[in-house]
Write a protein that holds these residues in place. Structure first.
Motif, short mmCIF file in Angstrom:
data_model
loop_
_atom_site.label_atom_id
_atom_site.label_comp_id
_atom_site.label_asym_id
_atom_site.label_seq_id
_atom_site.Cartn_x
_atom_site.Cartn_y
_atom_site.Cartn_z
N SER A 76 6.46 7.10 3.17
CA SER A 76 7.42 7.37 4.24
C SER A 76 7.11 8.69 4.96
N ASN A 77 6.34 9.55 4.28
CA ASN A 77 6.00 10.84 4.90
C ASN A 77 5.02 10.71 6.06
N ILE A 78 4.39 9.53 6.23
CA ILE A 78 3.46 9.38 7.36
C ILE A 78 4.05 8.49 8.46
N ILE A 79 5.35 8.21 8.39
CA ILE A 79 5.98 7.50 9.51
C ILE A 79 5.79 8.34 10.77
N GLY A 80 5.27 7.71 11.82
CA GLY A 80 5.02 8.41 13.08
C GLY A 80 3.75 9.23 13.09
N LYS A 81 2.88 9.06 12.07
CA LYS A 81 1.69 9.91 11.99
C LYS A 81 0.36 9.13 11.93
N ALA A 82 0.41 7.82 11.75
CA ALA A 82 -0.83 7.04 11.60
C ALA A 82 -1.54 6.88 12.94
#
Length: 404
Positions: free
Chosen positions: A289-295
């Protein structure tokens, strides 16, 4: 051709498992070989050929032997007899074929020349779907192409080899192959042979992967050091391909609900010399969930009807139903909604299926773009890869950009 009775009994046993017990034809053939280890390579080739042919063409063969519905072993012998007559014109003198008339079989075959549903051996609903989506002319070409057995295609692992080096390695093992310009990592094998026992396979020089399937990773516009999510990784063929394109630099998070598939992916990654793939059971997606909006990239190789890969999996046309497709569409829509959240601004979402039909493909993208989750996305490119025009499996690939 001289037919051996014990081999035909094996074929009937296999067909019984497929048609009456709903087993996968590939598994059926594997189990038959395991139980009959005295069969030589020629015997195995005959048995597998006849099983897959009768699965592929069962509607045609049933019509030719005047069977309305398969329900008994005698019916299976009838369709097997029809397949032999149509190919060889000569029926073996076995008691199980004594009720068949070769002339009647061939006469009935002539009558279906202009009846696509029977001559191409497809359910009525699939024929209607094809006509509605593509029109008679294109659909006629496509279903004929989907009924031609697929070639064996390899994908070169560019981390360990290159296409010309791999071609030479195969040639040393008396395996002829050829390249196709539009598929930079693909080698097509001219005569199918066992290849997973080769040292170049064990060393990770190649994987088995259809040429149009290889287009998926090539459509991701990948670069080293990207963060990539493969949301429906399965055993990881496309994850491995993406890792090689990224030169094994960056991170690929490969998710699947089945641990056995993820285990297979990990083993394949080791053989391929890849260490940037992190496998994760889908039920544990909260861990990322910590990479939501980051991939940088999200690949959704969505569960689908599989009706684009009938060349290599004819089972699908008999096992799939309109109801199952409706259920799959719900899954496809939810996957687009869920995984699109993980993309950063400017990132790309790649949606792919091994189906050619609009209800699983272009219609899903249209629905997504109209939704709250997809309102900031735009289509960069979409394409349906048809079997009739490429010679390979049918695929659909859409590239979407997050413009938020």
């Amino acid at each position: 051709m001289k037919w051996h009775h014990n081999l035909l009994v094996g074929v009937i046993n296999g067909l019984e498992q497929f048609f009456f017990h709903k087993r996968r034809s590939v598994k059926v053939v594997e189990e038959l070989f395991e139980k009959n280890k005295k069969w030589g390579s020629r015997d195995r080739k005959i048995v597998s050929y006849l099983i897959f042919e009768n699965v592929r063409w069962v509607r045609k063969f049933a019509y030719c032997s005047n069977i309305k519905e398969l329900s008994t072993k005698k019916d299976l012998w009838s369709i097997l007899g029809s397949s032999i007559v149509i190919k060889d014109r000569l029926l073996p003198n076995f008691i199980e074929f004594s009720h068949l008339d070769s002339k009647k079989i061939l006469n009935r075959e002539k009558k279906i020349k202009n009846n696509r549903k029977i001559s191409q051996s497809i359910p009525d609903w699939i024929d209607s779907l094809g006509v509605n989506d593509f029109g008679n002319k294109i659909w006629d070409k496509e279903i004929k192409a989907l009924n031609i057995k697929s070639n064996l295609v390899l994908r070169c692992n560019t981390l360990k080899s290159n296409i010309n080096h791999l071609k030479k390695e195969l040639s040393k093992n008396n395996i002829d192959s050829f390249l196709i310009k539009e598929y930079p990592h693909a080698l097509i094998i001219k005569e199918p042979k066992k290849i997973t026992n080769l040292s170049c396979f064990k060393m990770g020089y190649f994987e088995i992967q259809d040429a149009n399937s290889q287009k998926v990773a090539l459509s991701c516009n990948l670069k080293p050091r990207m963060i990539v999510i493969d949301a429906c990784a399965g055993a990881g063929g496309k994850s491995l391909h993406m890792a090689s394109i990224m030169k094994n630099k960056g991170e690929i998070i490969a998710l699947d609900p089945f641990d056995n598939k993820l285990k297979e992916l990990n083993n394949r990654a080791i053989r391929n010399g890849i260490d940037i793939i992190r496998t994760l059971n889908t039920s544990n997606k909260n861990l990322i969930s910590n990479i939501i909006g980051k991939a940088d990239r999200v690949l959704i190789d969505a569960p689908c009807s599989g009706l684009g890969v009938l060349k290599r999996n004819p089972d699908a046309k008999w096992n799939m139903t309109p109801k199952k497709i409706k259920d799959l569409i719900k899954v496809q829509d939810s996957l687009l909604e869920e995984w699109s959240k993980y993309l950063k601004k400017g990132g790309e979402l790649i949606y792919a299926t091994c189906s050619i039909f609009k209800n699983e493909n272009t219609n899903r993208i249209k629905t997504f773009l109209k939704s709250e989750s997809g309102k900031n996305f735009k289509i960069v490119k979409e394409k349906t890869f048809f079997s009739y025009s490429t010679g390979f499996d049918g695929f659909y690939i859409a590239q979407l950009k997050n413009c938020e």
